[in-house]
Design an enzyme around this catalytic site. Structure first.
Site, PDB file in Angstrom:
ATOM      1  N   LYS A 179      38.404   3.121 -59.463  1.00 22.36           N
ATOM      2  CA  LYS A 179      38.892   4.488 -59.684  1.00 22.36           C
ATOM      3  C   LYS A 179      39.434   5.177 -58.439  1.00 22.36           C
ATOM      4  O   LYS A 179      39.610   6.395 -58.403  1.00 22.36           O
ATOM      5  CB  LYS A 179      37.824   5.392 -60.348  1.00 22.36           C
ATOM      6  CG  LYS A 179      37.121   4.804 -61.528  1.00 22.36           C
ATOM      7  CD  LYS A 179      38.005   4.038 -62.465  1.00 22.36           C
ATOM      8  CE  LYS A 179      39.038   4.894 -63.167  1.00 22.36           C
ATOM      9  NZ  LYS A 179      40.026   4.004 -63.875  1.00 22.36           N
ATOM     10  N   ARG A 227      45.263   8.980 -66.322  1.00 23.40           N
ATOM     11  CA  ARG A 227      44.647  10.139 -66.940  1.00 23.40           C
ATOM     12  C   ARG A 227      45.262  11.420 -66.401  1.00 23.40           C
ATOM     13  O   ARG A 227      46.087  12.032 -67.029  1.00 23.40           O
ATOM     14  CB  ARG A 227      43.125  10.070 -66.683  1.00 23.40           C
ATOM     15  CG  ARG A 227      42.269  10.975 -67.526  1.00 23.40           C
ATOM     16  CD  ARG A 227      40.811  10.853 -67.090  1.00 23.40           C
ATOM     17  NE  ARG A 227      40.617  11.257 -65.704  1.00 23.40           N
ATOM     18  CZ  ARG A 227      40.328  12.484 -65.301  1.00 23.40           C
ATOM     19  NH1 ARG A 227      40.172  13.434 -66.182  1.00 23.40           N
ATOM     20  NH2 ARG A 227      40.179  12.781 -64.009  1.00 23.40           N
ATOM     21  N   LYS A 228      44.857  11.847 -65.200  1.00 23.87           N
ATOM     22  CA  LYS A 228      45.409  13.083 -64.617  1.00 23.87           C
ATOM     23  C   LYS A 228      46.225  12.798 -63.363  1.00 23.87           C
ATOM     24  O   LYS A 228      47.196  13.465 -63.075  1.00 23.87           O
ATOM     25  CB  LYS A 228      44.267  14.039 -64.265  1.00 23.87           C
ATOM     26  CG  LYS A 228      43.622  14.655 -65.494  1.00 23.87           C
ATOM     27  CD  LYS A 228      43.384  16.136 -65.268  1.00 23.87           C
ATOM     28  CE  LYS A 228      43.228  16.859 -66.566  1.00 23.87           C
ATOM     29  NZ  LYS A 228      42.447  18.087 -66.435  1.00 23.87           N
ATOM     30  N   ASN A 257      45.315   0.686 -59.398  1.00 21.74           N
ATOM     31  CA  ASN A 257      46.524   0.317 -60.154  1.00 21.74           C
ATOM     32  C   ASN A 257      47.775   0.946 -59.553  1.00 21.74           C
ATOM     33  O   ASN A 257      48.856   0.369 -59.597  1.00 21.74           O
ATOM     34  CB  ASN A 257      46.372   0.738 -61.623  1.00 21.74           C
ATOM     35  CG  ASN A 257      45.407  -0.182 -62.345  1.00 21.74           C
ATOM     36  OD1 ASN A 257      45.789  -1.252 -62.803  1.00 21.74           O
ATOM     37  ND2 ASN A 257      44.137   0.206 -62.413  1.00 21.74           N
ATOM     38  N   TRP A 258      47.604   2.100 -59.009  1.00 20.54           N
ATOM     39  CA  TRP A 258      48.727   2.808 -58.358  1.00 20.54           C
ATOM     40  C   TRP A 258      49.191   2.051 -57.105  1.00 20.54           C
ATOM     41  O   TRP A 258      50.356   1.676 -56.972  1.00 20.54           O
ATOM     42  CB  TRP A 258      48.241   4.214 -58.007  1.00 20.54           C
ATOM     43  CG  TRP A 258      49.227   5.113 -57.341  1.00 20.54           C
ATOM     44  CD1 TRP A 258      50.590   5.001 -57.355  1.00 20.54           C
ATOM     45  CD2 TRP A 258      48.925   6.284 -56.573  1.00 20.54           C
ATOM     46  NE1 TRP A 258      51.159   6.032 -56.655  1.00 20.54           N
ATOM     47  CE2 TRP A 258      50.163   6.838 -56.164  1.00 20.54           C
ATOM     48  CE3 TRP A 258      47.749   6.927 -56.200  1.00 20.54           C
ATOM     49  CZ2 TRP A 258      50.239   8.001 -55.393  1.00 20.54           C
ATOM     50  CZ3 TRP A 258      47.834   8.086 -55.433  1.00 20.54           C
ATOM     51  CH2 TRP A 258      49.063   8.616 -55.037  1.00 20.54           C
ATOM     52  N   HIS A 292      37.651  -5.259 -56.075  1.00 21.90           N
ATOM     53  CA  HIS A 292      36.675  -4.168 -55.918  1.00 21.90           C
ATOM     54  C   HIS A 292      35.426  -4.698 -55.203  1.00 21.90           C
ATOM     55  O   HIS A 292      34.418  -3.992 -55.125  1.00 21.90           O
ATOM     56  CB  HIS A 292      36.218  -3.641 -57.283  1.00 21.90           C
ATOM     57  CG  HIS A 292      37.294  -2.982 -58.094  1.00 21.90           C
ATOM     58  ND1 HIS A 292      38.190  -2.091 -57.574  1.00 21.90           N
ATOM     59  CD2 HIS A 292      37.600  -3.064 -59.421  1.00 21.90           C
ATOM     60  CE1 HIS A 292      38.997  -1.660 -58.538  1.00 21.90           C
ATOM     61  NE2 HIS A 292      38.657  -2.243 -59.654  1.00 21.90           N
ATOM     62  N   SER A 315      36.747  10.483 -62.313  1.00 19.12           N
ATOM     63  CA  SER A 315      37.637   9.502 -62.925  1.00 19.12           C
ATOM     64  C   SER A 315      36.830   8.380 -63.601  1.00 19.12           C
ATOM     65  O   SER A 315      37.147   7.944 -64.710  1.00 19.12           O
ATOM     66  CB  SER A 315      38.547   8.925 -61.832  1.00 19.12           C
ATOM     67  OG  SER A 315      39.440   7.996 -62.359  1.00 19.12           O
TER      68      SER A 315
HETATM   69  P1  A3P Z   1      42.213  10.037 -62.639  1.00 23.97           P
HETATM   70  O1  A3P Z   1      41.234   9.470 -63.617  1.00 23.97           O
HETATM   71  O2  A3P Z   1      41.609  11.052 -61.713  1.00 23.97           O
HETATM   72  O3  A3P Z   1      43.446  10.568 -63.309  1.00 23.97           O
HETATM   73  P2  A3P Z   1      42.054   2.831 -60.604  1.00 23.97           P
HETATM   74  O4  A3P Z   1      43.440   2.311 -60.780  1.00 23.97           O
HETATM   75  O5  A3P Z   1      41.404   2.404 -59.323  1.00 23.97           O
HETATM   76  O6  A3P Z   1      41.228   2.566 -61.802  1.00 23.97           O
HETATM   77  O7  A3P Z   1      42.179   4.418 -60.438  1.00 23.97           O
HETATM   78  C1  A3P Z   1      42.578   5.226 -61.512  1.00 23.97           C
HETATM   79  C2  A3P Z   1      42.953   6.595 -61.021  1.00 23.97           C
HETATM   80  O8  A3P Z   1      44.217   6.534 -60.325  1.00 23.97           O
HETATM   81  C3  A3P Z   1      43.141   7.583 -62.167  1.00 23.97           C
HETATM   82  O9  A3P Z   1      42.686   8.850 -61.676  1.00 23.97           O
HETATM   83  C4  A3P Z   1      44.645   7.546 -62.349  1.00 23.97           C
HETATM   84  O10 A3P Z   1      45.173   8.650 -63.030  1.00 23.97           O
HETATM   85  C5  A3P Z   1      45.109   7.480 -60.906  1.00 23.97           C
HETATM   86  N1  A3P Z   1      46.506   7.034 -60.800  1.00 23.97           N
HETATM   87  C6  A3P Z   1      47.087   5.967 -61.375  1.00 23.97           C
HETATM   88  N2  A3P Z   1      48.392   5.915 -61.084  1.00 23.97           N
HETATM   89  C7  A3P Z   1      48.657   6.973 -60.303  1.00 23.97           C
HETATM   90  C8  A3P Z   1      49.843   7.484 -59.689  1.00 23.97           C
HETATM   91  N3  A3P Z   1      51.004   6.872 -59.821  1.00 23.97           N
HETATM   92  N4  A3P Z   1      49.726   8.604 -58.939  1.00 23.97           N
HETATM   93  C9  A3P Z   1      48.557   9.227 -58.778  1.00 23.97           C
HETATM   94  N5  A3P Z   1      47.400   8.805 -59.351  1.00 23.97           N
HETATM   95  C10 A3P Z   1      47.451   7.691 -60.101  1.00 23.97           C
END
Ligand code: A3P
Length: 263
Positions: free
Chosen positions: A18, A220-221, A22-23, A79, A109
């Site tokens: 979290k 999500r956000k 993925n970003w 992770h 998250s």
């Molecule tokens: P939120 O749940 O606060 O929205 P992971 O990929 O490690 O599981 O992390 C997920 C978090 O990264 C989520 O946070 C998701 O919305 C956020 N995220 C994914 N893509 C993103 C982007 N392009 N820009 C900003 N946040 C992003």
């Protein structure tokens, strides 16, 4: 996992769940693919059949042998704690991008993600989740332990740390720095393409294609400070205390700018 033969040109992303895996994973994969596209001829470009799911610890036991046969450069996400990684990763001097995010937004998250994803335990209330997070009963282990363990590597020349928050504040600069760290040389225009394709909006719009049904839970956000919608005063105090005890004085702790993002 020990059979994985790491290479010095592997592109490795490490982060607690979290934190934006993925970003940043999309940024890394896009940087590598954009570079390959301009430097290799069509036929030698990685075809999809040769790809493995990028999370090191997810898959079957034959995964590592197959990974050994993949062409360079491989993009690998994990992770795991540093001590659980194949030793060859450190021996090969493969570069690792360490992604960290403030603990309040990570917990927020993680709570929503756990309740949206059937493979993970679900929680009746936020309060239940908060207790599990603070008592370190989480899949992949404790946030605080994760940061303390990775902090031991934070000064290595093969490790670069980036925070979710700094990337959110200036994605163009973050992408540029990441590319430079991995020695991926692209034009301003090519870098700009990577920046645009990694916006939250663009990734969310594409998420059905890239992540299937999981996409709507994952994207999500995508912001900073959503923790304010869940934490009560007592939980704030407990988190502030735990942060102070475990990580505030460390290199990674300082990098998180807790006073800016968690107060
Ligand atoms: P939120 O749940 O606060 O929205 P992971 O990929 O490690 O599981 O992390 C997920 C978090 O990264 C989520 O946070 C998701 O919305 C956020 N995220 C994914 N893509 C993103 C982007 N392009 N820009 C900003 N946040 C992003």
């Amino acid at each position: 996992m020990e059979s994985l033969e790491a290479r010095s040109d592997d592109v490795i992303l490490a982060g607690y769940p979290k934190s934006g895996t993925n970003w940043v994973g999309q940024i890394l994969s896009d940087l590598v693919a954009t570079f390959e596209k301009k430097t290799q001829d069509e036929e030698s470009v990685n075809d999809e059949d040769l790809e493995e799911f990028p999370y090191l610890e997810v898959g079957d036991a034959g995964k590592f042998e197959r990974m050994n046969k993949l062409p360079s450069r491989r993009v690998i996400f994990t992770h795991l704690l540093p001590d659980n990684l194949p030793r060859s990763i450190f021996k090969s001097k493969a570069k690792i991008l360490l992604l960290i995010r403030n603990p309040k937004d990570v917990a927020t998250s993680f709570y929503h993600f756990s309740n949206g994803m059937s493979l993970l335990p679900s929680y009746e209330t936020w309060d239940d989740f908060f207790i599990a997070f603070m008592t370190e009963k989480m899949p992949w282990g404790s946030y605080f332990n994760y940061l303390s363990e990775w902090n031991k590597y934070a000064a290595d020349e093969n490790v670069m740390t980036i925070t979710y928050e700094e990337l959110k504040e200036n994605r163009a600069l973050g992408v540029k720095n990441i590319a430079a760290f991995f020695g991926i040389s692209l034009t301003e225009e090519e870098l700009q393409g990577v920046v645009e394709r990694s916006s939250f909006q663009s990734m969310k719009e594409n998420s059905l294609k890239t992540h299937g049904a999981l996409g709507s839970i994952l994207f999500r956000k995508g912001g900073v400070s959503d923790w304010k919608s869940l934490f009560n005063e007592d939980q704030n105090e407990k988190m502030d205390k735990a942060f102070e005890e475990h990580i505030a004085g460390t290199k990674l702790g300082r990098k998180l700018k807790y006073d800016v993002y968690c107060k």
